[in-house]
Write an enzyme that holds these catalytic residues in place. Structure first.
Site, PDB file in Angstrom:
ATOM      1  N   ASP A   1      -8.995   3.039  -2.567  1.00 18.04           N
ATOM      2  CA  ASP A   1     -10.019   3.272  -1.656  1.00 18.04           C
ATOM      3  C   ASP A   1     -11.270   3.707  -2.490  1.00 18.04           C
ATOM      4  O   ASP A   1     -11.660   5.012  -2.753  1.00 18.04           O
ATOM      5  CB  ASP A   1      -9.287   4.531  -0.942  1.00 18.04           C
ATOM      6  CG  ASP A   1      -8.250   4.137  -0.221  1.00 18.04           C
ATOM      7  OD1 ASP A   1      -8.117   2.772   0.010  1.00 18.04           O
ATOM      8  OD2 ASP A   1      -7.427   5.134   0.324  1.00 18.04           O
TER       9      ASP A   1
ATOM     10  N   GLU B   1       2.683   4.547  -4.304  1.00 15.48           N
ATOM     11  CA  GLU B   1       2.759   5.526  -5.553  1.00 15.48           C
ATOM     12  C   GLU B   1       4.036   6.039  -5.973  1.00 15.48           C
ATOM     13  O   GLU B   1       4.577   6.414  -7.034  1.00 15.48           O
ATOM     14  CB  GLU B   1       1.619   6.473  -5.566  1.00 15.48           C
ATOM     15  CG  GLU B   1       0.315   5.865  -5.823  1.00 15.48           C
ATOM     16  CD  GLU B   1      -0.145   4.957  -4.611  1.00 15.48           C
ATOM     17  OE1 GLU B   1      -0.777   3.876  -4.560  1.00 15.48           O
ATOM     18  OE2 GLU B   1       0.022   5.437  -3.421  1.00 15.48           O
TER      19      GLU B   1
ATOM     20  N   ASP C   1       0.803  -0.957  -0.005  1.00 13.48           N
ATOM     21  CA  ASP C   1       0.033   0.147  -0.048  1.00 13.48           C
ATOM     22  C   ASP C   1       0.888   1.263   0.183  1.00 13.48           C
ATOM     23  O   ASP C   1       2.144   1.321   0.402  1.00 13.48           O
ATOM     24  CB  ASP C   1      -0.744   0.019   1.176  1.00 13.48           C
ATOM     25  CG  ASP C   1      -2.047   0.847   1.086  1.00 13.48           C
ATOM     26  OD1 ASP C   1      -2.276   1.367   0.051  1.00 13.48           O
ATOM     27  OD2 ASP C   1      -2.827   0.782   2.164  1.00 13.48           O
TER      28      ASP C   1
END
Length: 790
Positions: free
Chosen positions: A524, A448, A445
Site C-alpha cells: 500500500d 505477514e 495479501d
C-alpha cells in the site's frame, strides 16, 4: 492505548471491527504474558581464545574456549560459517542441499595464531579470538566480522541452550555502500540507520520514511572498490540491523570503515557470503536459494486492479474502457470485495452470478483474471474451509492447544500453519476452487500475517505454536517465513492442479528464497511524489535480494493522484517487471482515461511501447531464471567501481541494454541523467551521448528519457505485425556490441534457448550476426538498425 487511539481504531476499521481489534490486542497481550518466558538474568559470552581445530573438506571446525565455529567454502566460492554447532540445514532460505565443499580448500594455520581457508575465489581467515575475514584471492579484505557476543538466559544458575540473543558487528571498506535487507522504501542505497527485521503491515499507506515493511530479509549486498559481496544471516527471528557508512581519510588521515551490526532475539548465528561481480554474486545467490519462478508471458503485459470493482458489470465496463480507448490490457485483478463476506475461496453470487462465464468471456478478449487470496479463515462453525481445516488440524494453536484467533476482513479468524507440510498440501488443494472460477493466477495479501489489533503488534501472539517442519517452535521464529511458506503452499498446489502451466503467484510478504514461488509488489504505497520515489527503491532493492519480478501500485494505493503524478507513475510502471495499477476502495479511479485526454494520449504511448518491448521482457524473465540477474538493475551493475553510479538512485538499467530515467518530482520537463561508460542513444531523438558522465535530457509530459546502449541487440515486436524483430542500436566506431534473445515458448515448461547476437560496424554499415557453437550465421529474424542516422 489512550482513548484517542481507541476512537481512531474504531473509526478506521468500523465500530464492530474496531472493538474486535481492541479485544484481539488484549487477548494477544494476555497470551504472551502467560506463555512466553520472561526475560530475567542473562549471561554474556564471547568465543574466547582459540583452542584447537578439526579440518574437513572445504574448511573445518575451529574450537574456542567458549564456542566453536564451523566454516566451509564451496567449489563456486560461496562461504558458510556457523557458530555453536549451527549448520546450513534446516533452512527456509536454501532451495535444497547446501553446495558441496571445495575439496581443494583446506584449513591451515594463519599468522598470529589464527587459521585460514584458501580457495580459488576467496580466502577466509579466522583470528585467534574469533574474528572472521573474507578476502579476495589477492588478500584485499571485503568484510571483517568481529567476534560475536551472546546473551544467554540463566535458569537456576545454568545458561539455557539455544535461547541466546546475539550480536554480530562487521566492518567493510570505508568507500562501501549498503543495499538490500528486503523491501526498503528509503533505498535502494541504505543510509546510516537502524532497520528492523520483522515483516510488518504498516497500517496505512507508506512513504520513504516508513520502516519496516512487508518483506524484510537479513540479506545485505555491499559494493566497494575492493569488490562486491552478499551476506545472508540465515535466521528468521526478529532482529535489527544498524548500518553506518565509512569515511575515507577520517581522523588522522586513516579511513573509518563502514559498519553493520546485526542483533537477533534468538535463533542460530550462521552466515553465507557470496563474492564476485554483481552478476556473479546474484547468480551464486540464486544457486543457493533457488532460481526465480518464471511468470507466464501474459503476466508481463499491463495489468489493472482495484479494491472495489464490486460487480461483473463494473469489470466489463473497465475492460470495455480499455478496448474503446485503444489501450492493451492483459490482466484484471479481483480484490476481497468479490468474496462472499470477505471469506476466502468464496464468491459473492449476487455481484458475480457467473464468474467462470465472465472469466471465459474475458479470456477470449485476451484478458486473464487474477484472484486475491488471504490466509485468514473465518472462524465460524459450518464455514466449509474452517471445518475442513479443523478436521485436518491445520490452524495455528497456542501453548494450551487452542486455536489462535485474530481479526481480519471476515471478522474473527484462524490462521493455517504453513510451516507444516501437511497443511501446505491441504491449502494448495483449495486453489482448485479458484481455478474452477476461471482465475489464471493469484496474489497473496495480508500474509505477514496480519491481525487487526488496535494496539501492539498487528500479528499473531509471539507465543503461538508452529510445526516448523516437525521441529516445533513459536511465532518468534515462524513470523518472518509465514508469507514464504504460504507462497510455497500456493505455488506447489497450482503446479499439482494444473501441471501443464506455469503458476502465476505474487505475494505481499516473504523472506529469503521467496523468488522460488513468484514475485511481489509494493503493497500500500502512498499516493504522492515520495510514494513514487519509494516505488522505484523497492523494485531495485528487492531485485538485489534475488526477487526480480515486482512492481508498485501504479498511481499509489490511497487518495487521488494529480494527472501529472499519475502519468509519471504510469510511465515508470511501463518499464518495470510487474506493471499494475491498483487502488483502495475509497481512492480515486486509476483508469488512464479518467485523467483527461492528454494523460490518456501519453499513457497510450507508454502502453504501446511496453507491448512493443514485450519480447525483451520475456528474454529478461528467462535470463533471471537462468542467472538470477534482476530485470531492473542499479546503474552501477556493470561498473561497481564507479563511485558516482553507486550513489545514483533515480534511474536504472533494464537488462544490459536500456537505461530508464523516470521523472520523480513535480513540474519536471528536463532532468539530469548519469551515464555509465560507453555510448548511449536517446531512443526518442536518436542523439548519442558518451559516458561516463552526466547529461541533461528533455523529459516532456509525453515521455521519460530512455537510452539504449550502443551496439545493443534487442528483441521487440515489429511495427508491421511481425512477432519478433531484432532492433539494433549502431555500435560506436571501433567497438562491438551484442545481445541475448530468448524466444517465447508459451506458458508451459518448455525450456527457452539463449540466442547470442553480435553487432559491429564494417565500412559504415552495421553487421549483425548470430553466434553459435559452430561459428557465426546470419539472423533468421528481421533486423532494424537505429542510431548513426540509420
Amino acid at each position: 492505548m489512550d482513548g484517542r487511539g481507541l476512537v481512531r481504531s474504531v473509526r478506521v476499521m468500523g465500530s464492530v471491527q474496531g472493538l474486535r481489534g481492541v479485544r484481539a490486542a488484549w487477548r494477544q497481550r494476555r497470551t504472551d504474558a502467560r506463555a512466553l518466558p520472561r526475560r530475567g538474568a542473562e549471561r554474556a559470552r564471547v568465543p574466547g581464545p582459540v583452542d584447537g581445530v578439526e579440518p574437513a573438506p572445504g574448511g573445518g571446525t575451529v574450537r574456542f574456549a567458549r564456542s566453536e565455529l564451523r566454516i566451509s567454502v564451496s567449489a563456486g566460492g560461496t562461504v558458510f560459517w556457523g557458530w555453536d554447532g549451527a549448520g546450513p540445514l534446516p533452512s527456509y532460505g536454501l532451495a535444497g542441499e547446501p553446495p558441496e565443499p571445495d575439496p581443494r580448500a583446506v584449513l591451515e594455520p594463519d599468522t598470529d595464531g589464527g587459521w585460514r581457508v584458501v580457495s580459488e575465489r576467496v580466502t577466509v581467515a579466522v583470528s585467534r579470538h574469533g574474528a572472521v575475514e573474507v578476502r579476495t584471492p589477492g588478500g584485499v579484505v571485503l568484510r571483517r566480522d568481529l567476534p560475536p557476543r551472546w546473551w544467554e538466559p540463566v535458569r537456576d544458575g545454568t545458561a539455557e541452550a539455544g535461547a541466546a540473543r546475539w550480536v554480530q558487528r562487521s566492518e567493510v571498506p570505508a568507500d562501501a555502500r549498503f543495499f538490500g535487507l528486503g523491501g526498503r522504501a528509503a533505498g535502494p542505497r541504505l543510509r546510516d540507520g537502524s532497520y528492523r527485521l520483522w515483516n510488518t503491515d504498516p497500517k496505512a499507506p507508506f512513504g520513504p520514511a516508513e520502516d519496516p515493511l512487508y518483506i524484510t530479509m537479513p540479506v545485505q549486498l555491499v559494493v566497494a572498490d575492493a569488490g562486491t559481496h552478499l551476506t545472508f544471516y540465515d535466521n528468521s527471528w526478529d532482529g535489527r540491523v544498524v548500518l553506518a557508512e565509512g569515511e575515507e581519510g577520517a581522523g588522522s588521515g586513516h579511513d573509518r570503515p563502514g559498519t553493520s551490526e546485526v542483533r537477533m532475539d534468538g535463533g542460530p548465528l550462521r552466515c553465507w557470503v557470496v563474492v564476485g561481480t554483481p552478476a556473479r554474486v546474484l547468480h551464486g545467490w540464486a544457486a543457493l536459494t533457488g532460481a526465480p519462478a518464471l511468470p507466464p508471458s501474459w503476466a508481463l503485459g499491463p495489468q489493472h486492479a482495484r479494491w472495489g470493482f464490486g460487480s461483473e458489470r463494473e469489470v466489463r465496463r473497465v475492460v470495455d474502457g480499455y478496448r474503446d480507448h485503444g489501450l492493451p490490457l492483459s490482466v484484471l485483478h479481483l480484490d476481497i470485495d468479490h468474496y462472499d463476506g470477505h471469506r476466502v475461496f468464496t464468491v459473492d453470487r449476487e455481484r458475480f452470478p457467473d464468474l467462470p462465464g465472465l472469466a471465459d468471456e474475458l479470456r477470449e478478449r485476451g484478458v486473464r483474471l487474477v484472484s486475491i487470496v488471504d490466509p485468514a479463515v473465518k472462524a465460524e462453525p459450518g464455514e466449509p474451509v474452517y471445518e475442513a481445516g479443523r478436521a485436518a488440524g491445520a490452524f495455528v494453536r497456542d501453548d494450551r492447544g487452542e486455536e489462535v484467533h485474530g481479526v481480519v476482513w471476515p471478522g474473527e479468524c484462524v490462521y493455517p500453519d504453513f510451516t507444516d507440510p501437511a497443511v501446505r498440501e491441504w491449502w494448495g488443494a483449495l486453489y482448485e476452487e479458484r481455478l474452477k472460477q476461471g482465475f489464471s493466477g493469484v496474489w497473496h495479501d495480508m500474509n505477514e500475517p496480519v491481525s487487526f489489533a488496535a494496539f501492539g503488534d498487528r500479528t499473531l501472539p509471539r507465543s503461538a505454536r508452529h510445526r516448523l517442519e516437525g521441529r516445533g517452535g513459536d511465532h518468534r521464529e515462524a513470523h518472518n517465513v509465514y508469507g514464504l511458506t504460504m507462497a510455497r503452499a500456493g505455488y506447489e498446489g497450482l503446479r499439482r492442479l494444473r501441471p501443464e502451466e506455469r503458476p502465476f503467484l505474487f505475494s505481499r510478504s516473504g523472506w529469503a528464497g521467496m523468488q522460488r514461488y513468484g514475485g511481489t509488489w509494493s503493497g500500500d504505497v502512498s499516493t504522492g511524489w515520495p510514494g513514487l520515489r519509494a516505488s522505484l527503491a523497492l523494485v531495485l532493492g528487492l531485485g538485489l535480494c534475488g526477487v526480480p519480478y515486482s512492481g508498485p501500485d501504479v498511481g499509489g494505493f490511497d487518495g487521488s493522484p494529480s494527472p501529472e503524478l499519475f502519468l509519471r507513475w504510469y510511465q515508470l510502471g511501463a518499464w518495470l517487471p510487474l506493471f499494475r495499477t491498483h487502488a483502495a476502495i475509497d481512492a480515486g479511479r486509476r483508469e488512464p482515461w479518467e485523467f483527461g485526454p492528454d494523460v490518456l494520449a501519453h499513457a497510450r504511448v507508454a502502453l504501446a511501447e511496453r507491448e512493443r518491448m514485450r519480447p525483451y521482457f520475456v528474454t529478461l524473465s528467462r535470463l533471471a531464471r537462468m542467472t538470477g540477474a534482476p530485470y531492473v538493475r542499479p546503474l552501477w551493475w556493470g561498473t561497481p567501481e564507479d563511485r558516482a553510479l553507486r550513489d545514483c538512485e533515480d534511474a536504472f538499467l533494464l537488462g544490459d541494454s536500456l537505461l530508464v530515467a523516470p521523472v520523480l518530482s513535480r513540474g519536471t520537463d528536463r532532468r539530469a541523467v548519469r551515464l555509465p561508460r560507453g555510448r548511449w542513444y536517446d531512443t526518442a531523438t536518436g542523439e548519442a551521448y558518451e559516458g561516463p558522465g552526466q547529461v541533461l535530457l528533455d523529459a516532456p509530459l509525453s515521455r521519460i528519457p530512455v537510452l539504449a546502449r550502443a551496439g545493443a541487440v534487442l528483441p521487440v515486436r515489429g511495427e508491421d505485425g511481425e512477432d519478433l524483430v531484432l532492433e539494433v542500436w549502431a555500435p560506436a566506431p571501433g567497438r562491438t556490441g551484442g545481445g541475448l534473445v530468448v524466444r517465447d515458448t508459451g506458458d508451459g515448461w518448455e525450456p527457452g534457448e539463449i540466442e547470442r547476437y553480435q553487432s559491429r560496424l564494417v565500412d559504415g554499415r552495421v553487421v549483425v550476426e548470430r553466434v553459435t557453437d559452430d561459428g557465426v550465421t546470419e539472423p533468421d529474424l528481421p533486423v532494424r538498425v537505429r542510431g548513426l542516422g540509420a
